[in-house]
Design a protein around this motif. Sequence first.
Motif, PDB file in Angstrom:
ATOM      1  N   PHE A  46      62.405  77.320  -7.320  1.00  0.00           N
ATOM      2  CA  PHE A  46      61.214  78.175  -7.314  1.00  0.00           C
ATOM      3  C   PHE A  46      61.573  79.634  -7.043  1.00  0.00           C
ATOM      4  N   GLU A  47      61.056  80.520  -7.889  1.00  0.00           N
ATOM      5  CA  GLU A  47      61.180  81.957  -7.689  1.00  0.00           C
ATOM      6  C   GLU A  47      59.855  82.596  -8.082  1.00  0.00           C
ATOM      7  N   LYS A  48      59.148  83.139  -7.105  1.00  0.00           N
ATOM      8  CA  LYS A  48      57.863  83.777  -7.372  1.00  0.00           C
ATOM      9  C   LYS A  48      57.959  85.251  -7.028  1.00  0.00           C
ATOM     10  N   PRO A  49      57.774  86.125  -8.000  1.00  0.00           N
ATOM     11  CA  PRO A  49      57.827  87.560  -7.701  1.00  0.00           C
ATOM     12  C   PRO A  49      56.761  87.957  -6.693  1.00  0.00           C
ATOM     13  N   ILE A  50      57.119  88.886  -5.817  1.00  0.00           N
ATOM     14  CA  ILE A  50      56.184  89.422  -4.834  1.00  0.00           C
ATOM     15  C   ILE A  50      55.597  90.691  -5.426  1.00  0.00           C
ATOM     16  N   GLY A  51      54.314  90.664  -5.740  1.00  0.00           N
ATOM     17  CA  GLY A  51      53.694  91.748  -6.482  1.00  0.00           C
ATOM     18  C   GLY A  51      53.851  93.111  -5.836  1.00  0.00           C
ATOM     19  N   ALA A  52      53.706  93.172  -4.513  1.00  0.00           N
ATOM     20  CA  ALA A  52      53.757  94.456  -3.813  1.00  0.00           C
ATOM     21  C   ALA A  52      55.181  94.922  -3.529  1.00  0.00           C
ATOM     22  N   MET A  53      56.164  94.075  -3.857  1.00  0.00           N
ATOM     23  CA  MET A  53      57.562  94.416  -3.592  1.00  0.00           C
ATOM     24  C   MET A  53      58.394  94.115  -4.838  1.00  0.00           C
ATOM     25  N   PRO A  54      58.344  94.974  -5.846  1.00  0.00           N
ATOM     26  CA  PRO A  54      59.071  94.715  -7.092  1.00  0.00           C
ATOM     27  C   PRO A  54      60.546  94.427  -6.839  1.00  0.00           C
ATOM     28  N   GLY A  55      61.020  93.344  -7.445  1.00  0.00           N
ATOM     29  CA  GLY A  55      62.412  92.957  -7.264  1.00  0.00           C
ATOM     30  C   GLY A  55      62.651  91.959  -6.160  1.00  0.00           C
ATOM     31  N   GLN A  56      61.602  91.618  -5.388  1.00  0.00           N
ATOM     32  CA  GLN A  56      61.719  90.647  -4.301  1.00  0.00           C
ATOM     33  C   GLN A  56      60.933  89.378  -4.655  1.00  0.00           C
ATOM     34  N   TYR A  57      61.348  88.242  -4.059  1.00  0.00           N
ATOM     35  CA  TYR A  57      60.809  86.952  -4.460  1.00  0.00           C
ATOM     36  C   TYR A  57      60.593  86.031  -3.259  1.00  0.00           C
ATOM     37  N   GLN A  58      59.630  85.138  -3.402  1.00  0.00           N
ATOM     38  CA  GLN A  58      59.569  83.945  -2.576  1.00  0.00           C
ATOM     39  C   GLN A  58      60.449  82.907  -3.260  1.00  0.00           C
ATOM     40  N   LEU A  59      61.273  82.202  -2.470  1.00  0.00           N
ATOM     41  CA  LEU A  59      62.339  81.386  -3.052  1.00  0.00           C
ATOM     42  C   LEU A  59      62.336  79.958  -2.547  1.00  0.00           C
TER      43      LEU A  59
END
Length: 328
Positions: A46-59
């Motif tokens: 699982f990799e979900k982009p964090i909308g408010a932090m471009p380039g960061q993910y929930q993993l």
Amino acid sequence: MHAFDFYRGRRLRRTAVIRDLVRETVVTTNDLIMPYFVVENADAAFEKPIGAMPGQYQLGLDALSARVGRAMAKGLRAVLLFGLPAAKDERASGAYAEEGVVQRAVSRLKRDYPDLCVVTDVCLCEYTSHGHCGMLSPTGEVLNDPTLDLLARTALSHAKAGADIVAPSDMMDGRVGAIRAALDENGFSHIPIMSYAVKYASSFYGPFREAAESAPAFGDRKAYQMDPANAREAMREAAADLGEGADMLMVKPALPYLDILHALRQSCDAPLAAYHVSGEYSMLKAAAQNGWIDEKRAVMESMTAIKRAGADLIITYFAEDILDYIRA
């Protein structure tokens, strides 16, 4: 006027090589700690982009391990873990569960990368149904002393899972002492505590609350995080945590509080960390995406300022990018 009558500082700025030779502050891979957000019960990839932090993910766990492995190949040596549990409750039971999300992530990373330094955030806000960092009274007040045992249990569970450093971020009074006692009494006297000693009630945490899904359900955290107007109080908080057994201290956020970081550097010899927080990250990303700044130059200027002010360690979401900058 003769040439020797005034200072010619430009002589030492004339070429790139000379500038490198006389540079006073250099950011290296040894300075960096990269934060990651790991999700419980998600698909491992699982990799979900964090909308408010471009380039960061929930993993998920596999995705976390893969990203860490790629970063380590470029020189990353330390990570800071935050967990997103599958369920939350009033007592934050997921924070100290033996098979909790952070506990499993620590075990996985230490299995895959034994030489990686794994730091764990010790707090309850991601795990409580109300989003505050401690237990609540019937009237909604965050209770200090009843929270200490849960924080100590959380830190101990991280140490048992293999964490190298535990980092309490809750800002409850006495939590460093409670954690130190729990670690020492259970055979983990060798585990250092990196205390979020000087953590301000900052407006720069907004994007993090999306990333960690930890926004308070009501009110704010001003009754336990510090007033941004106060500097002398920071010295008292730092001294108290050192007295209770903290091995390292942290200032959070970083850039708006460089004066605090510098004052701490002058007053104590303990290693100092500074957390370049989500809002600081997102502002630079947004400006760069709009073409208003050069991202690489702005990031490195910011990191250099943090280190120049006195930080030994820099926690930043730009860590993976900086590894590329340093190697370039």
